[in-house]
Design a protein around this motif. Structure first.
Motif, PDB file in Angstrom:
ATOM      1  N   LEU A 163      37.127  46.779  44.831  1.00  0.00           N
ATOM      2  CA  LEU A 163      37.035  46.819  46.287  1.00  0.00           C
ATOM      3  C   LEU A 163      37.276  48.224  46.812  1.00  0.00           C
ATOM      4  O   LEU A 163      36.601  48.685  47.753  1.00  0.00           O
ATOM      5  CB  LEU A 163      38.045  45.837  46.890  1.00  0.00           C
ATOM      6  CG  LEU A 163      37.794  44.347  46.597  1.00  0.00           C
ATOM      7  CD1 LEU A 163      38.985  43.507  47.036  1.00  0.00           C
ATOM      8  CD2 LEU A 163      36.523  43.870  47.286  1.00  0.00           C
ATOM      9  N   ARG A 164      38.206  48.926  46.199  1.00  0.00           N
ATOM     10  CA  ARG A 164      38.488  50.300  46.616  1.00  0.00           C
ATOM     11  C   ARG A 164      37.285  51.201  46.382  1.00  0.00           C
ATOM     12  O   ARG A 164      37.054  52.160  47.140  1.00  0.00           O
ATOM     13  CB  ARG A 164      39.709  50.816  45.849  1.00  0.00           C
ATOM     14  CG  ARG A 164      40.299  52.116  46.401  1.00  0.00           C
ATOM     15  CD  ARG A 164      41.575  52.490  45.670  1.00  0.00           C
ATOM     16  NE  ARG A 164      42.613  51.476  45.838  1.00  0.00           N
ATOM     17  CZ  ARG A 164      43.166  50.801  44.846  1.00  0.00           C
ATOM     18  NH1 ARG A 164      42.775  51.001  43.604  1.00  0.00           N
ATOM     19  NH2 ARG A 164      44.103  49.904  45.085  1.00  0.00           N
ATOM     20  N   ALA A 165      36.502  50.893  45.353  1.00  0.00           N
ATOM     21  CA  ALA A 165      35.314  51.697  45.039  1.00  0.00           C
ATOM     22  C   ALA A 165      34.110  51.317  45.892  1.00  0.00           C
ATOM     23  O   ALA A 165      33.034  51.890  45.731  1.00  0.00           O
ATOM     24  CB  ALA A 165      34.971  51.546  43.563  1.00  0.00           C
ATOM     25  N   GLY A 166      34.273  50.350  46.792  1.00  0.00           N
ATOM     26  CA  GLY A 166      33.205  50.008  47.716  1.00  0.00           C
ATOM     27  C   GLY A 166      32.425  48.759  47.391  1.00  0.00           C
ATOM     28  O   GLY A 166      31.397  48.486  48.036  1.00  0.00           O
ATOM     29  N   ALA A 167      32.866  47.965  46.417  1.00  0.00           N
ATOM     30  CA  ALA A 167      32.136  46.737  46.075  1.00  0.00           C
ATOM     31  C   ALA A 167      32.270  45.716  47.194  1.00  0.00           C
ATOM     32  O   ALA A 167      33.348  45.518  47.764  1.00  0.00           O
ATOM     33  CB  ALA A 167      32.662  46.161  44.771  1.00  0.00           C
ATOM     34  N   ASP A 168      31.160  45.080  47.503  1.00  0.00           N
ATOM     35  CA  ASP A 168      31.149  43.995  48.480  1.00  0.00           C
ATOM     36  C   ASP A 168      31.275  42.630  47.816  1.00  0.00           C
ATOM     37  O   ASP A 168      31.781  41.686  48.419  1.00  0.00           O
ATOM     38  CB  ASP A 168      29.849  44.035  49.285  1.00  0.00           C
ATOM     39  CG  ASP A 168      29.671  45.339  50.034  1.00  0.00           C
ATOM     40  OD1 ASP A 168      30.406  45.562  51.008  1.00  0.00           O
ATOM     41  OD2 ASP A 168      28.814  46.138  49.610  1.00  0.00           O
ATOM     42  N   VAL A 169      30.767  42.526  46.597  1.00  0.00           N
ATOM     43  CA  VAL A 169      30.878  41.311  45.800  1.00  0.00           C
ATOM     44  C   VAL A 169      31.494  41.705  44.465  1.00  0.00           C
ATOM     45  O   VAL A 169      31.006  42.623  43.798  1.00  0.00           O
ATOM     46  CB  VAL A 169      29.514  40.641  45.567  1.00  0.00           C
ATOM     47  CG1 VAL A 169      29.672  39.379  44.718  1.00  0.00           C
ATOM     48  CG2 VAL A 169      28.836  40.310  46.893  1.00  0.00           C
ATOM     49  N   VAL A 170      32.578  41.029  44.079  1.00  0.00           N
ATOM     50  CA  VAL A 170      33.249  41.304  42.811  1.00  0.00           C
ATOM     51  C   VAL A 170      33.169  40.050  41.957  1.00  0.00           C
ATOM     52  O   VAL A 170      33.647  38.973  42.355  1.00  0.00           O
ATOM     53  CB  VAL A 170      34.719  41.714  43.012  1.00  0.00           C
ATOM     54  CG1 VAL A 170      35.356  42.073  41.667  1.00  0.00           C
ATOM     55  CG2 VAL A 170      34.829  42.884  43.980  1.00  0.00           C
ATOM     56  N   VAL A 171      32.549  40.185  40.791  1.00  0.00           N
ATOM     57  CA  VAL A 171      32.362  39.072  39.862  1.00  0.00           C
ATOM     58  C   VAL A 171      33.345  39.235  38.705  1.00  0.00           C
ATOM     59  O   VAL A 171      33.390  40.287  38.060  1.00  0.00           O
ATOM     60  CB  VAL A 171      30.916  39.041  39.329  1.00  0.00           C
ATOM     61  CG1 VAL A 171      30.768  37.948  38.268  1.00  0.00           C
ATOM     62  CG2 VAL A 171      29.931  38.822  40.469  1.00  0.00           C
ATOM     63  N   CYS A 172      34.117  38.201  38.437  1.00  0.00           N
ATOM     64  CA  CYS A 172      35.113  38.244  37.360  1.00  0.00           C
ATOM     65  C   CYS A 172      34.849  37.119  36.371  1.00  0.00           C
ATOM     66  O   CYS A 172      34.173  36.134  36.667  1.00  0.00           O
ATOM     67  CB  CYS A 172      36.530  38.068  37.920  1.00  0.00           C
ATOM     68  SG  CYS A 172      36.957  39.190  39.244  1.00  0.00           S
ATOM     69  N   GLY A 173      35.444  37.294  35.186  1.00  0.00           N
ATOM     70  CA  GLY A 173      35.549  36.217  34.228  1.00  0.00           C
ATOM     71  C   GLY A 173      36.903  35.552  34.412  1.00  0.00           C
ATOM     72  O   GLY A 173      37.292  35.192  35.517  1.00  0.00           O
ATOM     73  N   ARG A 174      37.684  35.439  33.317  1.00  0.00           N
ATOM     74  CA  ARG A 174      38.943  34.704  33.379  1.00  0.00           C
ATOM     75  C   ARG A 174      40.074  35.587  33.896  1.00  0.00           C
ATOM     76  O   ARG A 174      40.954  36.000  33.155  1.00  0.00           O
ATOM     77  CB  ARG A 174      39.261  34.127  32.008  1.00  0.00           C
ATOM     78  CG  ARG A 174      40.561  33.323  31.893  1.00  0.00           C
ATOM     79  CD  ARG A 174      40.579  32.014  32.620  1.00  0.00           C
ATOM     80  NE  ARG A 174      40.866  32.105  34.044  1.00  0.00           N
ATOM     81  CZ  ARG A 174      41.143  31.063  34.810  1.00  0.00           C
ATOM     82  NH1 ARG A 174      41.142  29.841  34.301  1.00  0.00           N
ATOM     83  NH2 ARG A 174      41.384  31.208  36.082  1.00  0.00           N
ATOM     84  N   VAL A 175      40.048  35.908  35.165  1.00  0.00           N
ATOM     85  CA  VAL A 175      41.260  36.385  35.809  1.00  0.00           C
ATOM     86  C   VAL A 175      42.088  35.151  36.167  1.00  0.00           C
ATOM     87  O   VAL A 175      41.571  34.043  36.229  1.00  0.00           O
ATOM     88  CB  VAL A 175      40.941  37.217  37.073  1.00  0.00           C
ATOM     89  CG1 VAL A 175      40.187  38.484  36.720  1.00  0.00           C
ATOM     90  CG2 VAL A 175      40.179  36.402  38.087  1.00  0.00           C
ATOM     91  N   THR A 176      43.381  35.326  36.382  1.00  0.00           N
ATOM     92  CA  THR A 176      44.168  34.172  36.823  1.00  0.00           C
ATOM     93  C   THR A 176      43.673  33.720  38.183  1.00  0.00           C
ATOM     94  O   THR A 176      43.116  34.509  38.966  1.00  0.00           O
ATOM     95  CB  THR A 176      45.671  34.494  36.909  1.00  0.00           C
ATOM     96  OG1 THR A 176      45.908  35.339  38.025  1.00  0.00           O
ATOM     97  CG2 THR A 176      46.179  35.160  35.637  1.00  0.00           C
ATOM     98  N   ASP A 177      43.901  32.455  38.483  1.00  0.00           N
ATOM     99  CA  ASP A 177      43.460  31.935  39.776  1.00  0.00           C
ATOM    100  C   ASP A 177      44.059  32.747  40.925  1.00  0.00           C
ATOM    101  O   ASP A 177      43.380  33.076  41.891  1.00  0.00           O
ATOM    102  CB  ASP A 177      43.861  30.467  39.918  1.00  0.00           C
ATOM    103  CG  ASP A 177      43.257  29.588  38.824  1.00  0.00           C
ATOM    104  OD1 ASP A 177      42.345  30.061  38.122  1.00  0.00           O
ATOM    105  OD2 ASP A 177      43.702  28.434  38.686  1.00  0.00           O
TER     106      ASP A 177
END
Length: 584
Positions: A163-177
């Motif tokens: 988000l700090r780098a300017g992403a509007d959509v961030v897609v993750c795998g298994r981060v904690t809920d």
């Protein structure tokens, strides 16, 4: 930012309402919308999809949810953070970029990777990482099964960096809920990695909203008093710079936010007062709740400490096959009818290395007015290493219509499991956090490595003494649920259950009543299990972990309620002695 960040949830699991993102976009303004799609067994499901088609392995319907709203999200500047990437966050990120290109809007996409450690398991074991089971303590090498999935739980700092780098959509795998909330809050308020109390507060906020409608009345034991329960909405967390949070909801949607609906989620699927996350350990016994206004609950007082030096890893492996069949018994001699069906099923499996469970669900009424009042479902579940004996069982049950119990029938309108399905076992493990890569990949290919936490600390759950039963005076025997709410769920092979009271006058009674011995009496199925008990005085709650109730996990046990969702409701139906003064 000086004001609180508004984070709205729109998915609590893979399979949640497809309309949820549309509902959130049409609802009250939010700065970030988060979607949680991954549960422990979800990863195994996506793993099979990924193995059959390496270009997939992510939650494909997320694209359908997102497509109609790209222009609106761009116009409002609303960010979207999801863990729908599953086994292929890069693939989902590319698919989202393709959608954006088609729509002609200017949105940037980043993804977080490093959680999938399946390809490095052998190297990790060779390097001395034993990856012991959280339940048994045995090393992974002793399991005897070849994993098809192994995902480490990542924290929220990768999301914050994206988000700090300017992403509007961030897609993750298994981060904690909870990381889906921690990352945006840390980005918005420019928190530091050792802001333990603030990070812990964000973990608590994330835990409350991660299960979508749970926080607004979904699956709540007081559901009869919740408006709009046909379609309860999704929650919003307003997180201030100091971590103080207000849980609310979209005003137009059904449901409600009260101290009790928030408490229900706080005690859900935890192991005790210390709630471990890769970024921080949150101390849930310091949390305080206050109803500020209708549908607005303040969450304050949360304290935190450094996270543990390890992170959780969910490992799955196929261990054979399973099949489930159902038929019905009606009228008199139900126990004898179930016994005959069990004996016939055992005969069909004779000589096979198989496990069988035959359970009668419900009780036939005395002098029933309707046929269905006199009917119980008979559930037959069997597991085996090979498919053949289970296929033989299914075929044999189908041959019993003329040679079994009187009134033998199945629901011909419902599809029976005619063929065995793969059985997946779960190995919850630990891995040193510095052995797990954690990187953000931006849309231009730039990679941002995420450092491990600046400090770690091995936390211990506190020990709470068993209560001493006090004299109650005049009592009446009524269902526990007359006074107490409950919420239960799974943590691997363990089931947790939290029970609490809304009335402060009833707290001393509940605390004294719910000893470990009393829980064993209330739930005979758990009488031989290791049970851990804790108290949460600020929540007026007693919390139990029933170790091993769910076998080795929801994907492989034979229980009808495989992940313990109804344990709390069963306990609420049990009768206990309640002081008359609390019932008036």
């Amino acid at each position: 930012m000086t004001r609180a960040i508004r984070i709205g949830g729109f998915s609590g699991y893979l399979g949640d309402r497809r309309s949820a993102l549309a509902e959130a976009v049409a609802g009250d303004p939010c700065d970030v919308l988060i979607g949680d799609y991954l549960a422990e067994f979800t990863l195994a499901m996506l793993a099979a999809r990924h193995r059959s088609d390496p270009s997939k392995g992510y939650v494909e319907y997320f694209l359908d949810q997102l497509r109609p709203h790209l222009a609106t999200l761009a116009e409002r500047g609303t960010r979207v953070v999801v863990n729908a990437g599953g086994f292929n966050p890069a693939g989902l990120a590319d698919a989202v970029r393709a959608l954006i290109a088609e729509s002609g809007v200017a949105l940037r996409v980043a993804h977080v990777e490093g959680d999938n450690v399946l390809s490095t398991l052998d190297d990790l074991l060779a390097a001395g990482h034993q990856m012991p089971s959280l339940d048994s303590g045995a090393p992974l090498a002793d399991w005897g099964h070849r994993p098809i999935a192994a995902n480490a739980y990542l924290g929220g700092w990768g999301i914050a960096a994206a988000l700090r780098a300017g992403a509007d959509v961030v897609v993750c795998g298994r981060v904690t809920d909870a990381s889906l909330t921690v990352g945006p809050a840390a980005w918005w308020h420019d928190w530091q990695p050792d802001d333990w109390d603030r990070l812990a507060a964000a973990v608590v906020a994330g835990h409350v909203i991660e299960c979508g409608p749970h926080a607004v009345g979904g699956n709540f034991s007081g559901f009869t008093r919740v408006p709009g329960m046909v379609a309860p909405g999704f929650p919003i967390a307003e997180i201030a710079a100091d971590g103080t949070t207000v849980i609310t909801k979209h005003a137009r949607d059904g449901g409600t936010v009260t101290v009790d609906t928030v408490t229900a989620q706080l005690v859900y699927e935890i192991q005790g007062p210390r709630y471990l996350n890769p970024d921080v350990t949150a101390h849930l016994d310091t949390v305080r709740l206050r109803q500020l206004a209708p549908d607005r609950v303040e969450v304050s007082g949360t304290t935190g400490s450094p996270p543990p030096p390890t992170t959780k890893v969910a490992v799955f492996a196929p261990i054979g096959h399973q099949i489930v069949l159902s038929l019905y018994a009606t009228g008199l001699d139900i126990a004898e009818k179930v016994a005959l069906i069990r004996a016939q099923a055992e005969a069909l499996l004779a000589g096979a290395d198989a496990e069988l469970d035959v359970s009668a669900l419900g009780t036939a009424a005395e002098d029933p007015e309707r046929q269905w009042d006199a009917t119980v479902q008979v559930r037959i579940m069997a597991t085996a290493a090979d498919r053949e004996p289970l296929a033989r069982l299914a075929e044999g049950i189908g041959e019993l219509f003329l040679s079994s119990i009187p009134g033998f029938y199945t629901d011909s309108a419902a599809r029976q499991s005619a063929s065995p399905r793969p059985r997946i076992d779960y190995w919850p493990s630990l891995l040193a956090v510095d052995a797990v890569p954690h990187e953000v990949v931006l849309d231009d290919g730039t990679r941002i490595p995420i450092a491990p936490p600046p400090a770690t600390e091995q936390p211990d759950q506190p020990e709470h003494p068993e209560p001493a039963r006090a004299e109650l005076g005049e009592t009446r025997r009524v269902p526990l649920g007359r006074l107490a709410h409950a919420r239960s769920g799974d943590k691997g092979g363990n089931s947790n259950v939290g029970l609490w009271v809304a009335d402060p006058r009833a707290w001393p009674w509940l605390r004294d009543l719910l000893s470990t011995d009393e829980l064993r009496r209330l739930m005979p199925e758990a009488k031989d299990l290791d049970i851990v008990r804790h108290e949460f005085p600020h929540l007026r709650a007693v919390h139990f972990v029933l170790r091993g109730l769910l076998g080795t996990g929801g994907s492989s046990n034979l229980r009808v309620d495989p992940i313990g969702k109804a344990v709390g409701e069963f306990l609420r139906a049990r009768h206990v002695d309640v002081p008359v003064e609390l019932l008036d």
